[in-house]
Design an enzyme around this catalytic site. Structure first.
Site, short mmCIF file in Angstrom:
data_model
loop_
_atom_site.label_atom_id
_atom_site.label_comp_id
_atom_site.label_asym_id
_atom_site.label_seq_id
_atom_site.Cartn_x
_atom_site.Cartn_y
_atom_site.Cartn_z
N CYS A 45 0.84 -1.20 0.00
CA CYS A 45 0.00 0.00 0.00
C CYS A 45 0.87 1.25 0.00
CB CYS A 45 -0.95 -0.01 1.20
SG CYS A 45 -2.34 1.13 1.03
N GLY A 46 1.85 1.26 -0.91
CA GLY A 46 2.64 2.46 -1.14
C GLY A 46 1.92 3.36 -2.13
N ALA A 47 2.68 4.20 -2.83
CA ALA A 47 2.06 5.17 -3.74
C ALA A 47 1.30 4.48 -4.86
CB ALA A 47 3.12 6.10 -4.31
N ARG A 68 1.20 -8.10 5.74
CA ARG A 68 1.81 -9.03 6.68
C ARG A 68 1.18 -8.85 8.06
NH1 ARG A 68 7.98 -7.81 6.38
NH2 ARG A 68 7.14 -5.71 6.13
N SER A 78 1.22 1.29 5.98
CA SER A 78 0.44 0.60 4.95
C SER A 78 -0.95 0.25 5.47
CB SER A 78 1.16 -0.67 4.49
OG SER A 78 1.44 -1.51 5.59
N HIS A 132 5.78 -3.87 -12.42
CA HIS A 132 7.16 -3.84 -12.91
C HIS A 132 7.63 -5.28 -12.95
CE1 HIS A 132 11.17 -2.62 -13.83
NE2 HIS A 132 11.68 -2.83 -12.64
N SER A 414 12.09 4.06 -6.87
CA SER A 414 12.34 2.76 -6.23
C SER A 414 13.81 2.62 -5.84
CB SER A 414 11.97 1.63 -7.20
OG SER A 414 12.85 1.62 -8.30
#
EC number: 1.1.1.86
Length: 492
Positions: A45-47, A68, A78, A132, A414
């Site tokens: 739950c990043g950008a 997790r 997150s 990615h 990243s």
């Protein structure tokens, strides 16, 4: 696990590198319908994770976040972001078994651990999504044969993905299906639905491959998108201060100059950026860019070669295993640089002044964009892919420098991009210091170029060379699909 790309024969490698098709809008008439009724579980739950999830939910999809156990128990960021936005949150064990599509949007270095944890929990015939393809192509992750593996890669930071969607638009997007994992032949249909759910189909979608996305993405971020901004910022600041320019003014000119000048790229390519200069300054910027291209071509080619062979990835993964010693050391070194610690300038700098006083920066941007594009296309990557991974993303990354200088850029990108950025900048800075920076003239940086007599034939030829570069030709077509994208805020 073995690097997937290196297991392919030459014909297969070339076919996957060269896979690129601009999809017509009528291929998305069903929009996200194929995913409606399926449960979509996002991991991370990043950008990208949060903003793609928000868009997908607003497109009518059933979205939940698997985190997790520790992240939930400790109410980490997150967990807070997902719950504060009203999403269902649960553990892998609770949510993954019910998912028709599991979307892995964690950082590259976490992919193997995440995929190995969720694979045994995924139901028969489910799909696994990436934004990615590093884990598939460079790590060589093996996925269960009954699982469909797809990719939807928005060519913008997560915040842009959300903002463009809220405006009723979207961001350019690459989609792909892993050829080793499409057991039911539904991979492309799933990828199209996911792309539509994020709004990408409104701005243009390229059907690509995992290989083409990874190799072009790595090349762009290492060279023009991050490495050139880092090297250029450090070099230009030191040069101006050495020439007696107020460090505060020099810091502001660079911090906001990249953003301001490259905004023109988004609107009209290199042609428009160069047209913002006087005729004398344009001729000088062109000459500087040609010198830079000649000097830096071997460095760009080395980065492309190391990306193609897997040498870059193996070196970076060795640093992962060693606790990111190199990455963290380079990050600390950047934080100590004079540019990062320059005082704030309280005065205003007009938009045109950023162009007039930043001729060298414009030359660096032009040279870097063209070199990245040329190097990628000579390596088998199709022009459209090379455009998105060079010119298109440059103003977006420049915008991060404007926020908090190089610190912000390196936080937002990243760890993979940051590592490659340092590799490039650490080679480019000494190269240009030795062979280029000492030959600059008054007016190249920090002051305007003096107006002089203009040779009409020379100006005609330079204008023609700028406009006829292959990236300008493909860019004009692709920008036609993006003309509704909002203008990035320009500092003053």
């Amino acid at each position: 696990m073995a690097n997937y790309f290196n297991t392919l024969n030459l014909r297969q490698q070339l076919a996957q590198l060269g896979k690129c098709r601009f999809m017509s809008r009528d291929e998305f008439v069903d929009e996200a319908d194929y995913l409606k009724g399926k449960k979509v579980v996002i991991i991370g739950c990043g950008a990208q994770g949060l903003n793609q999830g928000l868009n997908m939910r607003d497109s009518g999809l059933d979205i939940a976040y698997a985190l997790r156990k520790e992240a939930i128990a400790e109410k980490r960021p997150s967990w807070r972001k997902a719950t504060e936005n009203g999403f269902r949150v649960g553990t892998y064990e609770e949510l993954v078994p019910e998912a028709g599509l599991v979307v892995n949007l964690t950082p590259d270095k976490q992919h193997s651990a995440v995929v190995q944890a969720v694979q045994p929990l995924m139901k028969q015939g489910a799909a696994l999504g990436y934004s990615h393809g590093f884990n598939i192509v460079e790590v060589g992750e093996q996925i269960r044969h009954d699982i469909t593996v797809i990719m939807v890669a928005p060519k913008c930071p997560g915040t842009e993905v959300r903002e463009e969607y809220k405006r009723g638009f979207g961001v350019p997007t690459l989609i792909a299906v892993h050829p080793e994992n499409d057991p039911k032949g539904e991979g492309m249909t799933l990828a199209k639905a996911w792309a539509a759910a994020t709004g990408g189909h409104r701005a243009g979608v390229l059907e690509s491959s995992f290989v083409a996305e990874v190799k072009s993405d790595l090349m762009g971020e290492q060279t023009i998108l991050c490495g050139m901004l880092q090297a250029g910022s450090l070099l230009c600041f030191d040069k101006m201060v050495a020439d007696g320019v107020d460090p505060a003014y020099a810091g502001k000119l660079i911090q906001f100059g990249w953003e301001t000048t490259t905004e023109a790229l988004k609107q009209g390519g290199i042609t428009l950026m160069m047209d913002r200069l006087s005729n004398s300054a344009k001729l000088r910027a062109y000459a500087l860019s040609e010198q830079l291209k000649q000097l830096m071509q071997p460095l760009f080619e080395k980065h492309m070669d190391d990306i193609i062979t897997g040498a870059f990835s193996s070196g970076m993964m060795a640093d992962w295993a060693n606790g990111d010693v190199k990455l963290l050391g380079w990050r600390e070194e950047t934080g100590r640089s004079p540019f990062e610690n320059a005082p704030q300038f309280d005065g205003k700098i007009s938009e045109q002044t950023y162009f007039d006083h930043g001729v060298l920066m414009i030359a660096m941007a032009k040279a870097g964009v063209e070199l990245a594009f040329e190097t990628m296309t000579r390596s088998g990557i199709i022009a459209e892919s090379a455009y998105y991974e060079s010119l298109h993303e440059l103003p977006l990354i420049a915008n991060t420098v404007a926020r908090k200088r190089l610190y912000e850029m390196n936080v937002v990108i990243s760890d993979t991009a940051e590592y490659g950025n340092y590799l490039f900048a650490n080679a480019a800075v000494p190269l240009l210091k030795e062979a280029f920076m000492g030959n600059l003239q008054v007016g190249d940086l920090g002051k305007p170029v003096a107006d002089g007599e203009i040779d009409n034939a020379r100006l005609r030829d330079v204008n023609e060379a700028i406009r006829q570069h292959p990236i300008e030709i493909v860019g004009a077509e692709l920008r036609g699909y993006m003309k509704d994208m909002k203008r990035i805020a320009v500092a003053n």
